[in-house]
Design a protein around this motif. Sequence first.
Motif, mmCIF file in Angstrom:
data_model
loop_
_atom_site.group_PDB
_atom_site.id
_atom_site.type_symbol
_atom_site.label_atom_id
_atom_site.label_comp_id
_atom_site.label_asym_id
_atom_site.label_seq_id
_atom_site.Cartn_x
_atom_site.Cartn_y
_atom_site.Cartn_z
ATOM 1 N N LYS A 57 0.368 -1.430 -0.108
ATOM 2 C CA LYS A 57 -0.567 0.095 0.097
ATOM 3 C C LYS A 57 0.712 0.948 -0.087
ATOM 4 O O LYS A 57 0.606 2.175 -0.868
ATOM 5 C CB LYS A 57 -0.750 0.136 1.412
ATOM 6 N N ASN A 58 2.033 1.369 0.945
ATOM 7 C CA ASN A 58 2.931 2.480 1.161
ATOM 8 C C ASN A 58 4.261 2.120 1.428
ATOM 9 O O ASN A 58 4.571 1.212 1.880
ATOM 10 C CB ASN A 58 2.195 3.236 2.442
ATOM 11 N N ILE A 59 4.821 2.815 1.136
ATOM 12 C CA ILE A 59 6.155 3.153 1.882
ATOM 13 C C ILE A 59 6.961 3.913 1.975
ATOM 14 O O ILE A 59 6.672 5.339 1.483
ATOM 15 C CB ILE A 59 7.360 2.890 0.564
ATOM 16 N N PHE A 60 6.761 3.898 3.554
ATOM 17 C CA PHE A 60 7.562 4.888 4.424
ATOM 18 C C PHE A 60 8.956 5.422 4.294
ATOM 19 O O PHE A 60 9.878 4.153 4.629
ATOM 20 C CB PHE A 60 6.845 5.483 6.056
ATOM 21 N N VAL A 61 9.637 5.917 4.814
ATOM 22 C CA VAL A 61 11.057 6.361 5.220
ATOM 23 C C VAL A 61 10.974 7.552 6.403
ATOM 24 O O VAL A 61 10.486 8.672 7.030
ATOM 25 C CB VAL A 61 11.392 7.118 3.916
ATOM 26 N N LYS A 88 9.661 1.257 5.532
ATOM 27 C CA LYS A 88 8.318 0.864 6.213
ATOM 28 C C LYS A 88 8.397 0.391 5.078
ATOM 29 O O LYS A 88 7.682 0.935 4.657
ATOM 30 C CB LYS A 88 7.887 1.531 7.228
ATOM 31 N N HIS A 89 7.434 -0.986 4.355
ATOM 32 C CA HIS A 89 6.807 -1.329 3.447
ATOM 33 C C HIS A 89 5.515 -1.736 4.095
ATOM 34 O O HIS A 89 5.221 -2.289 4.646
ATOM 35 C CB HIS A 89 7.185 -2.857 2.922
ATOM 36 N N ARG A 90 4.309 -1.145 4.230
ATOM 37 C CA ARG A 90 2.798 -1.285 4.816
ATOM 38 C C ARG A 90 1.937 -2.336 3.454
ATOM 39 O O ARG A 90 2.093 -1.879 2.344
ATOM 40 C CB ARG A 90 2.853 0.146 5.158
ATOM 41 N N TYR A 91 1.332 -2.643 4.372
ATOM 42 C CA TYR A 91 1.055 -3.411 3.213
ATOM 43 C C TYR A 91 -0.901 -3.087 3.419
ATOM 44 O O TYR A 91 -1.422 -3.518 4.119
ATOM 45 C CB TYR A 91 1.246 -5.058 3.625
ATOM 46 N N ARG A 92 -1.388 -3.620 2.394
ATOM 47 C CA ARG A 92 -2.975 -3.353 2.560
ATOM 48 C C ARG A 92 -3.679 -4.305 3.502
ATOM 49 O O ARG A 92 -4.867 -3.495 4.340
ATOM 50 C CB ARG A 92 -3.928 -3.508 0.796
ATOM 51 N N ARG A 148 -4.606 -6.352 6.270
ATOM 52 C CA ARG A 148 -3.921 -6.249 8.386
ATOM 53 C C ARG A 148 -3.503 -7.218 8.721
ATOM 54 O O ARG A 148 -2.435 -7.282 8.879
ATOM 55 C CB ARG A 148 -4.853 -5.702 8.803
ATOM 56 N N GLU A 149 -3.442 -8.526 7.402
ATOM 57 C CA GLU A 149 -2.525 -9.692 7.983
ATOM 58 C C GLU A 149 -1.130 -9.672 8.681
ATOM 59 O O GLU A 149 -0.603 -10.909 7.895
ATOM 60 C CB GLU A 149 -3.588 -11.411 7.428
ATOM 61 N N THR A 150 -1.210 -8.842 6.706
ATOM 62 C CA THR A 150 0.399 -9.270 6.081
ATOM 63 C C THR A 150 1.453 -7.759 7.734
ATOM 64 O O THR A 150 1.176 -7.280 7.685
ATOM 65 C CB THR A 150 0.604 -8.920 4.740
ATOM 66 N N GLU A 151 2.435 -8.695 7.996
ATOM 67 C CA GLU A 151 2.852 -7.686 8.823
ATOM 68 C C GLU A 151 3.819 -6.946 7.888
ATOM 69 O O GLU A 151 4.078 -6.900 7.221
ATOM 70 C CB GLU A 151 3.745 -8.291 9.832
ATOM 71 N N ASP A 152 3.773 -5.515 8.702
ATOM 72 C CA ASP A 152 4.532 -4.330 7.753
ATOM 73 C C ASP A 152 6.033 -4.795 8.068
ATOM 74 O O ASP A 152 6.502 -5.737 9.235
ATOM 75 C CB ASP A 152 4.576 -2.607 8.497
ATOM 76 N N GLU A 153 7.173 -4.365 7.388
ATOM 77 C CA GLU A 153 8.181 -4.974 7.181
ATOM 78 C C GLU A 153 9.177 -3.471 7.323
ATOM 79 O O GLU A 153 8.465 -2.665 6.743
ATOM 80 C CB GLU A 153 8.898 -5.625 5.693
ATOM 81 N N GLU A 154 10.106 -3.123 7.690
ATOM 82 C CA GLU A 154 10.763 -2.435 8.305
ATOM 83 C C GLU A 154 12.476 -2.296 8.597
ATOM 84 O O GLU A 154 12.688 -3.744 8.813
ATOM 85 C CB GLU A 154 10.710 -1.868 10.167
#
Length: 129
Positions: A38-42, A56-60, A62-68
Amino acid sequence: MPYQDMFVLFWKELEKSVQEGNFAKLTMSKTIGKLELKNIFVRPIYNDDGFKVLLKHRYRLRETEDEEVELTLEEAFNVVKSHLKNPFSVVIIFTTAKDINFKINKKGIATITETPPTFRSVIQAKSDV
Protein backbone atom coordinates in the motif's frame (compact mmCIF):
# COMPACT_ATOMS: atom_id res chain seq x y z
CA MET A 1 13.49 15.29 -18.93
CA PRO A 2 12.77 11.63 -18.05
CA TYR A 3 11.05 11.03 -14.70
CA GLN A 4 14.15 9.18 -13.42
CA ASP A 5 16.27 12.33 -13.88
CA MET A 6 13.57 14.45 -12.23
CA PHE A 7 13.58 12.05 -9.31
CA VAL A 8 17.32 12.60 -8.79
CA LEU A 9 16.63 16.35 -8.49
CA PHE A 10 13.77 15.59 -6.09
CA TRP A 11 16.03 13.38 -3.95
CA LYS A 12 18.59 16.19 -3.72
CA GLU A 13 15.86 18.17 -1.92
CA LEU A 14 15.60 15.35 0.61
CA GLU A 15 19.37 15.31 1.11
CA LYS A 16 19.30 19.09 1.63
CA SER A 17 16.54 18.77 4.25
CA VAL A 18 18.58 16.11 6.08
CA GLN A 19 21.59 18.46 6.16
CA GLU A 20 19.36 21.25 7.48
CA GLY A 21 17.88 18.89 10.08
CA ASN A 22 14.26 19.42 9.00
CA PHE A 23 13.49 16.12 7.20
CA ALA A 24 10.39 14.61 8.85
CA LYS A 25 9.15 11.82 6.55
CA LEU A 26 8.89 10.50 3.01
CA THR A 27 5.76 8.73 1.77
CA MET A 28 5.22 6.76 -1.44
CA SER A 29 1.56 6.38 -2.42
CA LYS A 30 -0.92 6.07 -5.29
CA THR A 31 -0.24 2.56 -6.47
CA ILE A 32 -1.11 1.62 -10.00
CA GLY A 33 -3.67 -1.13 -9.42
CA LYS A 34 -4.77 -2.75 -6.16
CA LEU A 35 -1.52 -4.34 -5.03
CA GLU A 36 -0.67 -5.97 -1.74
CA LEU A 37 1.86 -3.19 -1.00
CA LYS A 38 0.00 0.00 0.00
CA ASN A 39 2.74 2.50 0.97
CA ILE A 40 6.42 2.91 1.62
CA PHE A 41 7.46 5.26 4.43
CA VAL A 42 10.93 6.61 5.22
CA ARG A 43 11.54 8.21 8.65
CA PRO A 44 14.77 9.76 10.01
CA ILE A 45 17.01 8.18 12.64
CA TYR A 46 19.72 10.41 14.08
CA ASN A 47 22.16 8.55 16.33
CA ASP A 48 25.81 8.38 17.33
CA ASP A 49 26.60 6.34 14.21
CA GLY A 50 25.33 9.14 11.96
CA PHE A 51 22.15 9.57 9.97
CA LYS A 52 20.08 6.57 8.89
CA VAL A 53 16.46 6.03 7.96
CA LEU A 54 13.81 3.51 8.87
CA LEU A 55 12.13 2.26 5.70
CA LYS A 56 8.73 0.64 6.19
CA HIS A 57 6.67 -1.35 3.69
CA ARG A 58 2.98 -1.02 4.64
CA TYR A 59 0.67 -3.68 3.27
CA ARG A 60 -3.02 -3.40 2.39
CA LEU A 61 -4.07 -6.50 4.32
CA ARG A 62 -3.73 -6.24 8.09
CA GLU A 63 -2.85 -9.95 8.22
CA THR A 64 0.39 -9.10 6.41
CA GLU A 65 2.86 -7.64 8.88
CA ASP A 66 4.64 -4.41 7.90
CA GLU A 67 8.33 -4.81 7.10
CA GLU A 68 10.88 -2.37 8.54
CA VAL A 69 14.56 -2.05 7.77
CA GLU A 70 17.20 0.46 8.83
CA LEU A 71 19.16 1.84 5.86
CA THR A 72 21.58 4.53 4.82
CA LEU A 73 20.13 7.36 2.77
CA GLU A 74 21.79 5.96 -0.37
CA GLU A 75 20.29 2.51 0.22
CA ALA A 76 16.86 4.08 0.76
CA PHE A 77 17.26 6.00 -2.52
CA ASN A 78 17.77 2.73 -4.39
CA VAL A 79 14.69 1.11 -2.80
CA VAL A 80 12.44 4.12 -3.39
CA LYS A 81 13.68 4.61 -6.96
CA SER A 82 13.03 0.93 -7.75
CA HIS A 83 9.33 1.42 -6.88
CA LEU A 84 8.78 4.52 -9.04
CA LYS A 85 5.97 4.15 -11.55
CA ASN A 86 5.84 0.46 -10.74
CA PRO A 87 3.78 0.59 -8.57
CA PHE A 88 3.93 4.13 -7.05
CA SER A 89 3.23 7.37 -8.90
CA VAL A 90 3.46 9.83 -5.98
CA VAL A 91 6.31 10.52 -3.54
CA ILE A 92 6.10 13.26 -0.92
CA ILE A 93 8.95 14.61 1.18
CA PHE A 94 7.68 16.20 4.39
CA THR A 95 10.00 18.73 6.02
CA THR A 96 9.36 21.36 8.65
CA ALA A 97 10.02 24.04 6.00
CA LYS A 98 7.87 22.72 3.12
CA ASP A 99 6.36 19.62 1.55
CA ILE A 100 7.80 18.56 -1.80
CA ASN A 101 5.59 16.49 -4.10
CA PHE A 102 6.85 14.29 -6.93
CA LYS A 103 4.18 12.94 -9.29
CA ILE A 104 4.41 10.82 -12.42
CA ASN A 105 1.43 11.07 -14.79
CA LYS A 106 0.12 8.30 -17.06
CA LYS A 107 2.39 9.48 -19.87
CA GLY A 108 5.45 9.05 -17.63
CA ILE A 109 6.05 12.78 -17.18
CA ALA A 110 7.13 13.89 -13.71
CA THR A 111 6.39 17.13 -11.90
CA ILE A 112 7.79 18.53 -8.67
CA THR A 113 5.70 20.97 -6.64
CA GLU A 114 6.04 22.55 -3.22
CA THR A 115 3.34 23.20 -0.64
CA PRO A 116 3.32 24.58 2.92
CA PRO A 117 4.69 22.16 5.53
CA THR A 118 2.49 19.50 7.12
CA PHE A 119 4.92 18.83 9.99
CA ARG A 120 5.95 21.41 12.59
CA SER A 121 8.68 19.25 14.13
CA VAL A 122 10.83 16.25 13.29
CA ILE A 123 9.88 13.06 15.12
CA GLN A 124 12.55 10.41 14.81
CA ALA A 125 11.64 6.84 13.99
CA LYS A 126 12.19 4.32 16.73
CA SER A 127 14.24 1.53 15.29
CA ASP A 128 13.22 -1.93 16.44
CA VAL A 129 15.33 -3.47 13.71
